[in-house]
Design an enzyme around this catalytic site. Structure first.
Site, PDB file in Angstrom:
ATOM      1  N   ASP A 275     -43.963  -5.459   8.025  1.00  0.00           N
ATOM      2  CA  ASP A 275     -44.130  -5.566   9.471  1.00  0.00           C
ATOM      3  C   ASP A 275     -45.424  -4.893   9.916  1.00  0.00           C
ATOM      4  OD1 ASP A 275     -43.113  -5.909  12.241  1.00  0.00           O
ATOM      5  OD2 ASP A 275     -43.097  -3.726  12.196  1.00  0.00           O
ATOM      6  N   GLU A 317     -47.106  -9.529   7.522  1.00  0.00           N
ATOM      7  CA  GLU A 317     -47.085  -9.960   8.919  1.00  0.00           C
ATOM      8  C   GLU A 317     -48.320  -9.338   9.550  1.00  0.00           C
ATOM      9  OE1 GLU A 317     -45.873  -9.602  13.322  1.00  0.00           O
ATOM     10  OE2 GLU A 317     -45.886  -7.905  11.981  1.00  0.00           O
TER      11      GLU A 317
END
Ligand code: GLC
Length: 637
Positions: A275, A317
């Protein structure tokens, strides 16, 4: 100690396995990356020892079933992530199925759809109250109690694996919750834990940093630093004030996260979604996104995870401009040795821009500008996800195709239903920060016009909306890499207009995080022509067609064919007579696409559309597409 001595020392730790070339290569990668990050510390050798311990312990504790997977993916199945049948599905555990056990019960549904990869949004223990949908973790070793526990996670991972589905877990590497034990110890005055974060005694440095930083939530969480009254200091918070950025310049942070990841890998997690990957390293005078050290960090994680759990992959990401994303798959000497997968957010935002503008030439130019991917890596392609459609990635003034701020503001308005030609029912996200653009929220169905057409009872508008939904999905399913469906899109779920009543906070992204509608799924079993069922049938047909198309293997080339018609996105996957030609018409009228060059060495008289089923004559050097039609063409003769 020299690097060679460090390597010997590391290999000695690993013991028997150390004779393999693969192991040698990974140790070398890890040490090269770690040396650049931490090599100038006097205690570097000690840290190498600690990391070697963590890796060795995790490797030794790895269950046999997972070691079998390691062996397969170190050999004949090394390309598992690139294979054409790979299909992802992304969901919040609670919205999809209540809890982890509920997800286990839904495995047959996923399997029936052809899913081979399940990305579950954060499910580790989060702070109470608003947690940014779980992206504010308080304990990387525990599952969020309302969703289950580690036993449930292991059971789910095993059940999925038995069904041929790999579990991908969201791992919040960049920050912890303010309520995490490390942050709490820092607040209590523990200097060791204060070094886990970026603290500043006053605004001098934060102000200097701010000059070059972007804002992720300019309206609801302006600025990148938060005052901590208990310490009378400022702490770095890229996202919400309760999400404290970790300080990876401290090897203790790296070691703790590695340990947490490896424990979850041994529970059966096969892919970690890294993330906010771009933000992990800070450097004054830069935008602190995708710094060279961030790439070193990911390379070090990749190599060390590869030593303990070779079957495991990393997915970046990194929501950055098109030309910067591919770097997360490794570049230069580390090409193909960083993350295995990366979200293609530029493709996603670019597809939506093309749909609003009725033209795809600039999308094509942007995609054509991206270099071929390194060996063994693949894109994650998607139409929608749990986040907003970020427009900033299209603003690339250094490139001819880059959109202007005014144009992005127009797109934002379009998708909020604010322009005359708009078919969309979305909402703008964080536009208050200036510039008039940032992001757009709304489900796929709402943004392609399905919601509006249904409200108006307009059959033609409904057909057009379904065609738009199929066009976008045909593009991401046909691009190569792992297409990831976002939960509920397969049944065209509408916006959750009641999200403010659900106690999840006021973040506008909850608009497109509805609860799964299992009644709709059940209704799919009866023949019917409800719009969601019509879309679902066409989506499933595309998924089925995909499985047999070898040219969709991620290792195949992907060449953008520019110049055929501005409204049409055209790309050719693979060369030779087997090449697969994607054509997608983004206009609301028929368009004749004329091939700028022969797609196949022996030009066929007719072509077959693998998703439309029909055989068509090659007409006047090309082919005519209906409004919003997508085709996957192969020679018919
Ligand atoms: C990622 C997530 C997003 C979250 C942010 C902070 O971008 O996708 O939902 O808000 O990270 O963790």
């Amino acid at each position: 100690m020299s690097l060679v001595e460090q390597a010997d020392f590391f290999l000695a730790h690993l013991g028997e396995d150390a004779s393999h070339d693969r192991v040698h290569g990974l140790v070398q990668d890890a040490l090269l990356a770690l040396d650049e990050l931490y090599g100038n510390r006097p205690d570097f050798a000690e840290w190498v020892g600690r990391l070697a311990d963590i890796v060795t312990r995790a490797r030794d504790a790895r269950p046999t079933s997972l070691k079998m997977l390691d062996a397969a993916r170190s050999g004949a199945e090394a390309d598992w992530l690139q294979r054409p049948h790979m299909l992802g599905y992304s969901a919040y555990v609670d919205r999809f199925a209540g809890d982890l056990r509920g997800v286990s019960e839904k495995i047959p549904y996923l399997k029936d759809m052809g899913v081979t990869y399940l990305h579950l949004l954060p499910l580790l223990k989060a702070r109470p109250g608003d947690s940014d949908g779980g992206f504010a973790v308080t304990d990387y070793g525990a599952v969020e109690p309302r969703l289950g526990n580690r036993d449930d996670l292991r059971a789910l991972a095993g059940g999925l694996r038995a069904a041929g589905i790999s579990l991908c877990l969201d791992m919040v590497f960049n920050h912890t919750a303010r309520e995490h034990e490390w942050a709490q110890k820092a607040i209590a005055g523990d200097k060791d834990y204060q070094a886990f974060y970026h603290f500043f005694p006053d605004r001098v440095l934060p102000d200097q940093y701010e000059r070059h930083l972007d804002q992720v939530f300019p309206t609801t969480a302006p600025g990148n630093f938060t005052f901590v009254p208990e310490l009378n200091q400022w702490v770095w918070t890229t996202f919400y004030p309760y999400q404290w950025d970790l300080n990876y310049a401290n090897p203790a942070v790296f070691a703790r996260m590695l340990d947490a990841v490896l424990a979850l890998a041994n529970d059966g997690v096969e892919v970690f979604r890294v993330d906010s990957a771009a933000y992990m390293w800070k450097e004054l005078g830069t935008d602190c996104r995708g710094r060279p050290q961030t790439h070193r960090l990911l390379q070090a994680f990749r190599a060390l995870i590869g030593l303990a759990a070779p079957a495991v992959a990393l997915k970046a990401e990194a929501i950055v401009e098109a030309r910067r994303i591919a770097k997360f798959l490794g570049s230069g000497a580390f090409a193909g040795r960083e993350c295995h997968l990366a979200y293609h957010n530029a493709l996603m935002s670019g597809l939506w821009a093309a749909l609003a503008q009725g033209r795809a030439d600039r999308l094509g130019a942007m995609l054509g500008d991206i270099p071929a991917l390194p060996h063994g890596t693949a894109w994650v392609t998607y139409v929608r996800c749990h986040d907003d459609i970020g427009w900033g990635a299209l603003l690339d003034p250094e490139r001819a195709w880059g959109a202007s701020a005014a144009e992005l503001a127009q797109l934002t308005q379009f998708y909020a239903g604010g322009t005359q030609s708009s078919f969309a029912r979305g909402a703008s996200f964080q536009v208050g920060g200036g510039g008039g653009f940032h992001g757009t929220n709304g489900t796929m169905a709402a943004l392609v016009g399905l919601e509006a057409a249904q409200e108006q009872g307009d059959a033609a508008a409904l057909d057009a909306a379904i065609d738009r939904a199929c066009l976008l999905h045909a593009a991401v399913l046909g691009y190569g890499g792992i297409p990831v469906l976002y939960m509920g899109d397969e049944i065209a779920l509408a916006n959750d207009r009641d999200y403010l009543k659900r106690g999840v906070g006021t973040d506008g992204r909850w608009l497109h995080r509805p609860f799964m509608d299992w009644d709709r799924v059940a209704a799919l079993k009866q023949p019917g022509d409800a719009p969601f069922a019509r879309f679902n049938a066409r989506l499933r047909a595309m998924i089925a067609a995909r499985q047999g198309l070898g040219m969709l293997h991620a290792a195949q080339s992907n060449d953008i064919l520019a110049g055929g018609a501005p409204e049409i996105l055209a790309f050719l996957r693979g060369g030779g007579q087997d090449g697969l030609l994607f054509l997608g018409n983004f206009a609301d009228q028929p368009v004749h696409w004329r091939a700028p060059a022969a797609p196949w060495p022996n030009m066929p008289a007719s072509v077959r559309d693998a998703i439309g089923g029909g055989i068509m004559a090659w007409h006047d050097g090309g082919i005519v597409l209906r409004p919003y039609q997508a085709m996957w063409l192969v020679p018919a003769d």
